[in-house]
Scaffold this active site. Structure first.
Site, mmCIF file in Angstrom:
data_model
loop_
_atom_site.group_PDB
_atom_site.id
_atom_site.type_symbol
_atom_site.label_atom_id
_atom_site.label_comp_id
_atom_site.label_asym_id
_atom_site.label_seq_id
_atom_site.Cartn_x
_atom_site.Cartn_y
_atom_site.Cartn_z
ATOM 1 N N LYS A 203 55.953 70.824 27.797
ATOM 2 C CA LYS A 203 57.120 71.133 26.969
ATOM 3 C C LYS A 203 56.655 71.924 25.758
ATOM 4 O O LYS A 203 55.940 71.408 24.899
ATOM 5 C CB LYS A 203 57.838 69.860 26.535
ATOM 6 N N LYS A 255 59.090 72.805 30.848
ATOM 7 C CA LYS A 255 60.253 73.096 30.019
ATOM 8 C C LYS A 255 59.810 73.914 28.815
ATOM 9 O O LYS A 255 58.874 73.495 28.127
ATOM 10 C CB LYS A 255 60.898 71.788 29.567
#
Length: 337
Positions: A203, A255
């Site tokens: 992320k 992500k």
């Protein structure tokens, strides 16, 4: 024989001559089951609230969320990832409402699970940022820094209340060191060995999260660069991947998706567990904004971005277009038979 030389004997265009031909030889296929729908539920509202930066996306009421979940089931979507938006006055430094069995996220989990049963995977965002008055993903120490280990204790509590509320899958998104192992232990201690963990393994600290701040009414002060990854780096992604798998992650995620397709491909090549990618709010907003201006074909752009994410290695895609894309794929399938 042409005066300009020999005509080609090998003609790749032969395999592009018609929709049926292109469909037959397609190397990457989207399917409704590839998708997970991220959804927001807001406490204290009587009607769904449009999110200005994300046209078409809503902060749901508990009732409208149940309808959205049923619509996703009917479209063939695999899961729904829930984010809770508490009333502003309920936020505090420890994100207490995030572990309250009667907090908005836990209530929504119960609502959706009761509505769809096991026909849709009910997933929960396991993070404190929606519930803290400072907007960070963890507990702060005396100097205002995120305290990794104190945050892990809160994550363990969150995992247990979310599992008790009916989550099939928890999605730890805070990027704390050791979070997967602590959450797995916490779930197993209460007999929830069947609850899966979708690890937000990779992320990045991304500018593309901007519209999400509105979606969850974020109170963020500062930034998250001390715990989310630096966009300049890729090797640490594989290190995070190794750690999460060792700690018991059942699935892993990259992500954002679009700006990090190279990372997604590396992760997908490295593992034998399912890999997800999250097409985040900024990716969604860019397509919607350009389409609203008439600069791109919206429908084609949606499917093209999703195809690119799957082609890079994602088995599952979290996208705000999940239900719409699934419905469109079903219509397209029907027209090519």
């Amino acid at each position: 024989m042409s005066k300009y030389g020999s005509f080609p004997g090998t003609r790749p265009r032969r395999l592009r001559t018609s929709p049926v031909m292109r469909r037959m030889v397609a190397e990457t296929r989207l399917h409704p089951a590839d998708f997970i729908l991220p959804a927001f539920v807001r406490e204290g509202v009587s009607e769904p609230v449009p999110i200005g930066a994300m046209p078409g996306v809503l902060q749901h009421t508990r009732d409208s969320l149940k309808k959205a979940a049923l619509e996703a089931v009917e479209a063939g979507v695999s899961g729904i990832m829930l984010f809770g938006v508490p009333e502003e006055g309920k936020k505090d430094a420890r994100g207490t409402v995030g572990t309250d069995p009667d907090g908005i996220l836990q209530l929504a989990l119960r609502d959706v699970r009761a509505e769809v049963g096991d026909d849709l995977l009910v997933m929960s965002d396991l993070c404190l940022d929606e519930f803290t008055d400072h907007g960070h993903c963890g507990v702060l120490d005396a100097e205002g820094r995120v305290d990794n280990d104190a945050t892990l204790e809160r994550y363990a509590e969150m995992a247990q209340v979310q599992a008790d509320a009916g989550a099939h899958v928890v999605g730890p998104s805070g990027m704390m060191d050791g979070q997967i192992g602590v959450i797995r232990d916490a779930l197993d201690q209460i007999g929830r060995e069947d609850v899966a963990i979708l690890a937000y393994t990779v992320k990045y600290s991304s500018a593309f999260f901007g519209p999400f701040r509105e979606a969850v009414a974020s109170s963020l002060q500062g930034d998250r660069k001390t715990y989310q990854q630096d966009p300049a780096n890729w090797r640490e992604s594989l290190r995070e991947l190794e750690l999460d798998l060792a700690e018991g992650a059942d699935m892993v995620m990259v992500k954002p998706a679009g700006p990090y397709l190279d990372i997604l491909a590396r992760v997908a090549d490295a593992v034998d567990v399912p890999v997800a990618a999250y097409q985040i709010s900024g990716e969604y907003a860019m397509v919607e904004a350009a389409a609203e201006k008439g600069w791109i074909d919206r429908d084609q752009a949606i499917l093209e971005t999703l195809t690119g994410i799957k082609r890079a290695g994602a088995r599952t895609i979290l996208t705000y277009w999940a239900t719409e894309a699934a419905q469109r794929l079903r219509r397209l399938e029907g027209t090519t038979r």
